[in-house]
Design an enzyme around this catalytic site. Structure first.
Site, PDB file in Angstrom:
ATOM      1  N   CYS A 219       0.808  -1.229   0.000  1.00 22.99           N
ATOM      2  CA  CYS A 219       0.000   0.000   0.000  1.00 22.99           C
ATOM      3  C   CYS A 219       0.842   1.282   0.000  1.00 22.99           C
ATOM      4  O   CYS A 219       1.905   1.297   0.608  1.00 22.99           O
ATOM      5  CB  CYS A 219      -0.927  -0.006   1.211  1.00 22.99           C
ATOM      6  N   PRO A 220       0.388   2.334  -0.694  1.00 22.38           N
ATOM      7  CA  PRO A 220      -0.889   2.440  -1.418  1.00 22.38           C
ATOM      8  C   PRO A 220      -0.915   1.764  -2.796  1.00 22.38           C
ATOM      9  O   PRO A 220      -1.961   1.715  -3.417  1.00 22.38           O
ATOM     10  CB  PRO A 220      -1.066   3.954  -1.574  1.00 22.38           C
ATOM     11  N   GLY A 221       0.228   1.278  -3.310  1.00 21.48           N
ATOM     12  CA  GLY A 221       0.134   0.493  -4.543  1.00 21.48           C
ATOM     13  C   GLY A 221       1.078   0.875  -5.670  1.00 21.48           C
ATOM     14  O   GLY A 221       0.877   0.458  -6.808  1.00 21.48           O
ATOM     15  N   GLY A 222       2.112   1.643  -5.363  1.00 19.70           N
ATOM     16  CA  GLY A 222       3.037   2.076  -6.425  1.00 19.70           C
ATOM     17  C   GLY A 222       3.747   0.906  -7.116  1.00 19.70           C
ATOM     18  O   GLY A 222       3.950   0.933  -8.334  1.00 19.70           O
ATOM     19  N   ASP A 238      -0.989  -6.120   2.564  1.00 20.87           N
ATOM     20  CA  ASP A 238      -0.711  -4.948   3.413  1.00 20.87           C
ATOM     21  C   ASP A 238      -1.954  -4.654   4.234  1.00 20.87           C
ATOM     22  O   ASP A 238      -3.075  -4.808   3.740  1.00 20.87           O
ATOM     23  CB  ASP A 238      -0.361  -3.725   2.524  1.00 20.87           C
ATOM     24  N   ASP A 258      -0.286 -10.266   7.443  1.00 19.19           N
ATOM     25  CA  ASP A 258       1.150 -10.071   7.681  1.00 19.19           C
ATOM     26  C   ASP A 258       1.961 -10.676   6.521  1.00 19.19           C
ATOM     27  O   ASP A 258       1.828 -11.866   6.220  1.00 19.19           O
ATOM     28  CB  ASP A 258       1.517 -10.755   9.008  1.00 19.19           C
ATOM     29  N   ASP A 275       8.454  -4.296  -0.460  1.00 22.17           N
ATOM     30  CA  ASP A 275       8.906  -2.953  -0.051  1.00 22.17           C
ATOM     31  C   ASP A 275       8.502  -2.711   1.406  1.00 22.17           C
ATOM     32  O   ASP A 275       8.211  -1.590   1.791  1.00 22.17           O
ATOM     33  CB  ASP A 275       8.265  -1.924  -1.005  1.00 22.17           C
ATOM     34  N   LYS A 304      15.938  -2.002   3.763  1.00 22.95           N
ATOM     35  CA  LYS A 304      16.080  -0.708   4.440  1.00 22.95           C
ATOM     36  C   LYS A 304      17.320  -0.818   5.320  1.00 22.95           C
ATOM     37  O   LYS A 304      17.351  -1.629   6.249  1.00 22.95           O
ATOM     38  CB  LYS A 304      14.855  -0.406   5.308  1.00 22.95           C
TER      39      LYS A 304
END
Ligand code: SAM
Length: 352
Positions: A219-222, A238, A258, A275, A304
């Protein structure tokens, strides 16, 4: 030429320097980096018999994670304002014929102020280099690129990168247009990764309408948008809200569960993308387990990274992936700190 110059996102100079140290050492050469935090580049001085051109020819640009571009060259300073070209021509004596010239600058606030100067300066410099035969009369992608990397209007580095062993993009940056229908700017990370890691042939073979994908942390969906725009059916995982226009395509099923517990249905999917903002070692293990269990054919995902020792953290994640999947020889793993990445890197993973 005894300096290896590499560009990076400002703030990542120490990671790039650590990485160059390791790469150069593995090639049998030695030297040291001079990372200057916030400068957007590293100048790595080489010692010993081999020139920077020889050392670079033994290294593979696609293995570089924290660098956007590199070239072998040397530093210059005190270019006179009334004639910058003559001393640069003298410095270029002895370089092989080049097929293109990039007059570039660091990706910093002060560096970007040089953009107009670099663009204007390219025109007479290109003409003068052509006059001397240092540059081919027409752009030739099969010849080396001549880089003039300006730190201000009188100082910088000049040198060459080899075709097939550098970034073909100016400043090492792949600029992409933001797709108007995409719900987040993150979409550009996945688009850049697909274009960087996959050849055009692979993109056409591996993204076909009717294929399937799972997007963990969607989310939001990129990222889902990138898969849907290539015709894939996507399971978007998500707890957040997903873009309504994406749902309206009929190609997306949204599960608020999850990502560490989700199993794809049916198995395997063609693509796993991820992501999720999570610890990098957890994500690395999850990606490797999906491939090991045959749940996905290939994956693109973000790690990350912590604020410090990012290169070490990356190496730990590579080890987790290799250990889980039976060793480096069994996998195809590529990683890069993309232009559209911030405190993260993006990886491609598939079994060989
Ligand atoms: N790739 C998305 C895009 O392009 O719009 C942005 C993803 S955002 C950086 C990270 C997302 O991961 C958040 O929406 C968050 O809810 C989700 N997330 C974090 N941990 C998760 C988990 N364990 N399971 C599923 N989603 C998770």
């Amino acid at each position: 030429m005894n300096t290896l110059v590499a560009y990076c996102r400002p703030g990542f100079e120490h990671d790039l320097s650590d990485e160059l140290n390791r790469l150069v050492g593995m090639s049998g050469a030695y030297g040291y980096g001079q990372p200057n935090t916030g400068s957007g580049f590293v100048a790595f001085e080489l010692f010993g018999q081999q020139s920077a051109v020889e050392v670079l020819s033994q290294l593979d640009f696609t293995h570089l994670v924290f660098g956007r571009q590199w070239f072998a060259g040397y530093q210059f300073s005190d270019l006179p304002a009334n004639d910058r070209i003559t001393p640069l021509l003298q410095l270029c004596e002895g370089v092989p014929q080049c097929g293109e010239i990039f007059v570039e600058f660091p990706d910093t606030d002060s560096g970007r102020e040089l953009a107009t100067f670099c663009r204007k300066f390219t025109v007479p410099l290109r003409q003068a280099l052509r006059g001397k035969g240092i540059l081919s009369t027409k752009p030739d992608p099969d010849l080396p690129v001549l880089h003039v990397f300006m730190l201000d209007s009188s100082r910088g580095f000049v040198g060459v990168s080899q075709p097939g062993n550098h970034s073909p993009h100016y400043n090492g940056i792949q600029r992409l247009r933001f797709p108007s229908g995409a719900p987040s700017r993150s979409t550009l990370k996945l688009e850049e990764a697909i274009r960087l890691f996959l050849s055009e042939k692979q993109q056409n073979q591996w993204f076909k309408p009717g294929m399937t994908g799972v997007d963990l942390g969607a989310c939001p969906g990129g990222w889902t948008y990138q898969l849907v725009s290539r015709g894939l059916q996507v399971q978007a995982i998500d707890n957040g809200e997903i873009d309504e226009q994406l749902m309206a395509t009929g190609l997306v099923r949204h599960y608020a569960v999850d990502g560490f517990k989700y199993q794809p249905n049916p198995k395997p999917v063609d693509w796993l993308v991820c992501d999720m903002i999570e610890r990098p070692d957890r994500v690395a293990l999850l990606m490797a387990q999906w491939l090991k269990q045959g749940w996905a054919k290939r994956a693109i995902f973000n790690l990350k990274l912590p604020m410090k020792k990012r290169f070490d953290s990356y190496l730990e994640c590579v080890k987790i992936i290799e250990d889980t999947l039976g060793g480096a020889a069994r996998i195809d793993l590529k990683a890069r700190h993309l232009y559209h990445d911030r405190e993260e890197i993006t990886l491609f993973l598939a079994m060989r």
